[in-house]
Write a protein that holds these residues in place. Sequence first.
Motif, short mmCIF file in Angstrom:
data_model
loop_
_atom_site.label_atom_id
_atom_site.label_comp_id
_atom_site.label_asym_id
_atom_site.label_seq_id
_atom_site.Cartn_x
_atom_site.Cartn_y
_atom_site.Cartn_z
N UNK A 124 0.80 -1.08 0.09
CA UNK A 124 -0.02 -0.06 -0.19
C UNK A 124 0.88 1.27 0.03
N UNK A 125 2.23 1.02 -0.02
CA UNK A 125 2.89 2.47 0.00
C UNK A 125 2.83 3.52 -1.19
N UNK A 126 2.79 4.74 -0.74
CA UNK A 126 2.74 5.65 -1.60
C UNK A 126 3.50 6.81 -1.16
N UNK A 127 3.82 7.95 -2.17
CA UNK A 127 4.69 8.89 -1.76
C UNK A 127 3.90 9.72 -0.75
N UNK A 128 2.61 9.81 -0.71
CA UNK A 128 2.07 10.58 0.21
C UNK A 128 2.25 9.99 1.56
N UNK A 129 2.37 8.69 1.72
CA UNK A 129 2.39 8.32 3.01
C UNK A 129 3.77 7.78 3.36
N UNK A 130 4.82 8.26 2.49
CA UNK A 130 6.05 8.04 2.66
C UNK A 130 6.64 8.96 3.67
N UNK A 131 7.66 8.86 4.74
CA UNK A 131 7.79 9.60 5.75
C UNK A 131 9.39 9.92 5.35
N UNK A 132 9.31 11.27 4.74
CA UNK A 132 10.68 11.87 4.16
C UNK A 132 10.44 13.37 4.00
N UNK A 133 11.46 14.23 3.89
CA UNK A 133 11.17 15.50 3.55
C UNK A 133 10.31 15.90 2.32
N UNK A 134 9.59 16.62 2.36
CA UNK A 134 8.57 16.97 1.32
C UNK A 134 9.32 17.55 0.02
N UNK A 135 10.43 18.31 -0.17
CA UNK A 135 11.07 18.51 -1.14
C UNK A 135 11.78 17.51 -1.76
N UNK A 136 12.42 16.56 -0.92
CA UNK A 136 13.06 15.45 -1.47
C UNK A 136 12.02 14.38 -2.12
N UNK A 137 10.98 14.26 -1.56
CA UNK A 137 9.79 13.60 -2.19
C UNK A 137 9.37 14.12 -3.64
N UNK A 138 9.08 15.45 -3.67
CA UNK A 138 8.85 15.93 -4.73
C UNK A 138 9.99 15.86 -5.83
N UNK A 139 11.08 16.04 -5.45
CA UNK A 139 12.19 15.68 -6.76
C UNK A 139 12.32 14.38 -7.07
N UNK A 140 11.93 13.51 -6.16
CA UNK A 140 12.03 12.08 -6.77
C UNK A 140 10.85 11.66 -7.53
N UNK A 141 9.60 12.08 -7.26
CA UNK A 141 8.19 11.88 -7.95
C UNK A 141 8.56 12.57 -9.36
N UNK A 142 9.02 13.80 -9.43
CA UNK A 142 9.13 14.48 -10.68
C UNK A 142 10.11 13.74 -11.67
#
Length: 442
Positions: free
Chosen positions: A186-204
Amino acid sequence: MGKGLDIDSKAFVYYRLQGSHNSQFTYFSFSISIPYQFRSSIENYSQKLLTFVYPYIQISFNEFTGERLMRSEAYSAIDTYLSSTSSLQAKRLKADMVKNNQSPVLSMDGHEEVVDEFQGVKLWWKTSDEKRFYKLTFHKKHWDLIIGPYLKHVLKQGKAIEVKNRQRKLYTNNGSNWSHVVFDHPATFQTLAMEPDCKEEIVEDLVTFSNSEEFYSRIGRAWKRVYLLYGPPGTGKSTMIAAMANLLGYDIYDLELTAVKDNAELRKLLIKTSSKSIIVVVDIDCSLDITGQMKYPRQKGNEDGPQTIHVTLSGLLNFIDGFWSACGGERLVVFRTSFVEELDPALLRKGRMDKHIRLSYCGFEAFKVLAKNYRKIECHDLFPRIQDLLNEVNTTPADVAEHLMPTSASGDPRTCLESLILALESAKQAKDKELCCEEETT
């Protein structure tokens, strides 16, 4: 009655096309004998006339092809493509259930016909009685458009829908073969515990990669991207990979290098992976020593020490960016390690690992994601104290989640947060004591 009549070849051709509508010509059909030397010319003439009267082309796509009667990938893609439009036109439909009890997927049943349109051109798809093939009909003047851009569009869209609707799989290797189970993490980037800027960079970065087929083709590179995930144990490397797979809709191939006996077996495994997948190389720091040879643990009855299996560093590098890395397309290769400093520099050089992602200890922003996920709270009077402690103490998201997980669904959020604060304060005291001892020693 017809004996002695002289009728030219043109009249005979007219009979072939129109005789069924005129009984007079039917009579002559049994009494006219065409010399053998003229039959070929008459046949060619009739075909040309028939083409002029009926200027349409038909192409059949059989469900099974080849000597082994394998199911045609083109047929499957067409079937899936038409399922997105047939429910609006066809009167007889077939329903198939998909994963997780979602709405059924509807497709054309046997002996049905639907109309499609592409760039202003109409064409027709028809199924056989038993749905063993699809027949495409279109005007001959649109040959180049249909054979080229249209069929490419149908196959691409059909395969994309198949990927979206399919039940994704998690593979593991056993010798030179893969076995699988259903992948339903069920893991998603919305539920992933990490810094928002880093998540946004990886998703992009991931989304850009998945939409870059034309770019990779233009620059002459295999359509793949290699990631290195590193950080202390418990920082969410496996969860990150699951979130990647869910974001892109990819399968996961979990490659255990210690189960691969040599480079040839590694190549066989790579060839059998599909496109739209993530190939995960597990704990590369524990699998590969500095000589580039794989090491197996000692087996019972083996008195000569550990068994060495010849999967070499060069074989692994060829797996990453050599000829064999181009097998298939649209794939991510993810290396996962807890001790990046122990990896061979040849693995880490630029151009080999496209992106390094460091998963670190839990910061306050990551904590807020966990608090929202586990306790459905976004603000609390204990948050400032937790923020101060997280700035001073190194703790992993897994450790934080352990305190936020209640013993029952109705557990008090304050109790969970207080438990976390006690654990962080205890860790801070231990850290302060250790620093004090080091100062006394020096």
